[in-house]
Design a protein around this motif. Sequence first.
Motif, PDB file in Angstrom:
ATOM      1  N   CYS A  72       0.838  -1.207   0.000  1.00  0.00           N
ATOM      2  CA  CYS A  72       0.000   0.000   0.000  1.00  0.00           C
ATOM      3  C   CYS A  72       0.868   1.251   0.000  1.00  0.00           C
ATOM      4  O   CYS A  72       1.741   1.413   0.858  1.00  0.00           O
ATOM      5  N   ASN A  73       0.616   2.125  -0.951  1.00  0.00           N
ATOM      6  CA  ASN A  73       1.281   3.419  -1.039  1.00  0.00           C
ATOM      7  C   ASN A  73       0.772   4.280   0.114  1.00  0.00           C
ATOM      8  O   ASN A  73      -0.432   4.534   0.220  1.00  0.00           O
ATOM      9  N   ASN A 114      -1.162   7.797  -0.967  1.00  0.00           N
ATOM     10  CA  ASN A 114      -2.526   7.857  -1.491  1.00  0.00           C
ATOM     11  C   ASN A 114      -3.410   6.680  -1.062  1.00  0.00           C
ATOM     12  O   ASN A 114      -4.554   6.583  -1.473  1.00  0.00           O
ATOM     13  N   ASN A 115      -2.864   5.772  -0.268  1.00  0.00           N
ATOM     14  CA  ASN A 115      -3.590   4.608   0.267  1.00  0.00           C
ATOM     15  C   ASN A 115      -4.049   3.606  -0.792  1.00  0.00           C
ATOM     16  O   ASN A 115      -4.896   2.766  -0.508  1.00  0.00           O
ATOM     17  N   LEU A 116      -3.501   3.676  -2.004  1.00  0.00           N
ATOM     18  CA  LEU A 116      -3.803   2.656  -3.015  1.00  0.00           C
ATOM     19  C   LEU A 116      -2.964   1.417  -2.733  1.00  0.00           C
ATOM     20  O   LEU A 116      -1.808   1.521  -2.326  1.00  0.00           O
ATOM     21  N   CYS A 117      -3.549   0.239  -2.961  1.00  0.00           N
ATOM     22  CA  CYS A 117      -2.868  -1.025  -2.668  1.00  0.00           C
ATOM     23  C   CYS A 117      -2.875  -1.942  -3.890  1.00  0.00           C
ATOM     24  O   CYS A 117      -3.758  -1.858  -4.735  1.00  0.00           O
ATOM     25  N   ALA A 122      -0.448   0.627 -10.608  1.00  0.00           N
ATOM     26  CA  ALA A 122      -1.663   0.324  -9.842  1.00  0.00           C
ATOM     27  C   ALA A 122      -1.764   1.151  -8.568  1.00  0.00           C
ATOM     28  O   ALA A 122      -2.866   1.429  -8.102  1.00  0.00           O
ATOM     29  N   ILE A 123      -0.612   1.540  -8.007  1.00  0.00           N
ATOM     30  CA  ILE A 123      -0.656   2.352  -6.777  1.00  0.00           C
ATOM     31  C   ILE A 123      -0.197   3.793  -7.040  1.00  0.00           C
ATOM     32  O   ILE A 123       0.111   4.535  -6.117  1.00  0.00           O
ATOM     33  N   ASN A 124      -0.179   4.154  -8.320  1.00  0.00           N
ATOM     34  CA  ASN A 124       0.076   5.537  -8.751  1.00  0.00           C
ATOM     35  C   ASN A 124       1.380   6.106  -8.193  1.00  0.00           C
ATOM     36  O   ASN A 124       1.391   7.183  -7.598  1.00  0.00           O
TER      37      ASN A 124
END
Length: 115
Positions: free
Chosen positions: A66-67, A70-73, A99-101
């Motif tokens: 998880c980044n 930005n909380n993308l995983c 995928a996690i920018n």
Amino acid sequence: MKKLLYALPILLSTLPLQATETFRTYASWYGPGFHGNLTANGERYDQNGISAAHKSLPFGTKLRVCNEINNLCVDVRINDRGPYITGRGLDLSKGAAEAINMIDAGVVPVTYEFL
């Protein structure tokens, strides 16, 4: 509540005893110069795939990364060795990084847990 541990790098002897353990490190990504080359486990590297490199985790280990910005995983599978730059614990494929920018940033703080 999840326990947060710092792991730079994680050793095989410190694999989590509980699935709820979360680790923190910095992740970078790699792609264009390595696309099509053999990874450390012997498969062809696909920069557009979803995979990661770690210095010591067993090949095939699955992680949720998880980044922290930005909380993308993204869920990845370890298939290569690296990164070999001090302070970085994971090297993500370009596809996983997208995928996690994190493409533009290049290196981001991440948390990861074992799946």
